[in-house]
Design a protein around this motif. Sequence first.
Motif: not given
Length: 624
Positions: A526, A538-539
């Motif tokens: 990440r 990314l999350n």
Amino acid sequence: MSPFSGCYRLDSEWPSATPRLLGAQRDVTAGSRVFEMGPVQLAAAATGTSRDGGSLLAVHGRIDNAHDLAASLTPDGLPRHDASLLLAMIRHRGPDELARCRGAFALAFRDEGNGRLLLAADPLGRRTVFHARIGGLLVFSSRLRTLLALPGLPHDLDDGYLAALLSDVVPEPDATLYAAIRRVPAASTMTVGADGTLAVHRYWQPDWGRRIRHARDETYVEEARALLDQAVARQLRGPGPVVCELSAGLDSGAVAATAARLRAPATIHALTLAPPDDAPRFNHPTIISDERPGAAAVAALHPNMVWEAVSPRGLRAFDHDPRHVFLTMSGPARNVMNIGWFAFLMDRARTLGARAVLGGTLGNMTLSWNGHSGLATMARRGDWTRLWREASALGRATGQSTAAVLRRRALKPLLPARLQSRLDDYRGLPRPAAERFGAIHPDFARDTAINERRLEMGHDYPGCTETMRRRWLGRIQTLPPFLDPIGELYGVELRDPTADLDLLEFCFAVPDEQYMRGGTNRWLARRVLADRLPPDVLNETRRGFQCPEFLHRMTLQRDRIVEEVEALDRSALASRVLDVARMKRLAADWPTDAASTNFGEYGATLYRGLHVARFLRWIEGGNG
């Protein structure tokens, strides 16, 4: 480089069948010619061979770091042809120098000086050399199909390998589906002596005790970015446009975004497989069943990335008739559902003029390692403060108590797999999915002791980081080499920068705390990808799900599936190997709710089981 095949004479004279065998090899290895050196006759393309005095070498595959290797061997540093480069390396420095090679390759080397034949497979076993004995000959080839075409070679199946295939268990490192044929294990060389003795030597393995230590977290990120850039750059070489497979996950996103950065402002293409809008598909809170939004967000960050979604509609010829798959892969395919599904993406890539498609298949085991096994490692080494902190944070992130996280992630993985299995049974917990959703007949499983091997290898039971890495690497290294069969099926080569050995060795040496921090898993990936992927990707905590419309695709074939399953009783081989009664029950009780039908029973047990059954009937003389 082209495939090679050959014969090694174990007797004083060439058997009378030799010309016939070499003729069969040349028929399969198109465009080759025969090289002879002492007791070795080698059929290979001239461009994939090199001779130097009393030495002869043939290579199948590619060396991705050839320029760097050549610079260390020649004064002018000019890159050599891969075959001549490998010949120089082995002659001057020995076969252990193969550990410095990056790429997917198989080779055969004959040195008149020591009178031996050396065969080798690349470190991950993506290409290897298969071998068998026919009379007074050892025959070998970098393609399994070539040996199967030879007259006089038995095609009897290896029951242990077949059971492992049906049960998702790692087979023996040198085993193949055919009892008479073995393979050179991954990361190994095999020397054939004048008397026919075989000696296997492992030339590469990770340094399991190595740990990279930096004072700053950012240094790990900087090193990983440099290695990712290098890995992708190595796979960008070659003619044709750059085409990447792009999902909504970290791994393919890392490859596609990095390729776009390295090639900017030149155009690259990114293709995303997505279910047709009108096709019912599996849904679950933990999965992404439509990866178009995430992929589109990645493409929006890179102006030179031309993105499009590809929806697989209908079926392919090998969905109906898998004989082409059997011929190309020399047996059944494990992920048969995805072969037809991915064909649509590969068709589009080929239309764009691509020679290769880049993806991130092994990223979960390298750059985007989730870090969960690190808790068991912390417990093993007695790092109690860090363990409590990370277990507490993970509990808060997942809604579990700290005690539950410690029990599941830190303490249970330290127990042997057999004891873990007994505890799960005692607590009424389900067995691992691979054990529950297999089409293997219980008697065949018992006769081949496959469940004992599963527990011996620790399959599907958690362990500490080193244990999990070893299991993963063993699984990858024993998979049937698929690069050439897939390339032949689709007409496009697959390349995976996340399997780059420099990146792999770095990721294996990174401390556990870099992969999980404060309840965030995949922490390294990440951070590494924050400069090239959007926050939504990314999350993301859900995982992608390939072919979520699997039940829809099966329903298109329902009548034939039911008919073929009902006929399996007529096959003695299929009835012995497969749980036909279970497959019949599944075919009769066809589900109607695609959204809640998981892949296990129907995609794995029924569809994969029927694919293996078709293969068994085909070799048995049925209509497949």
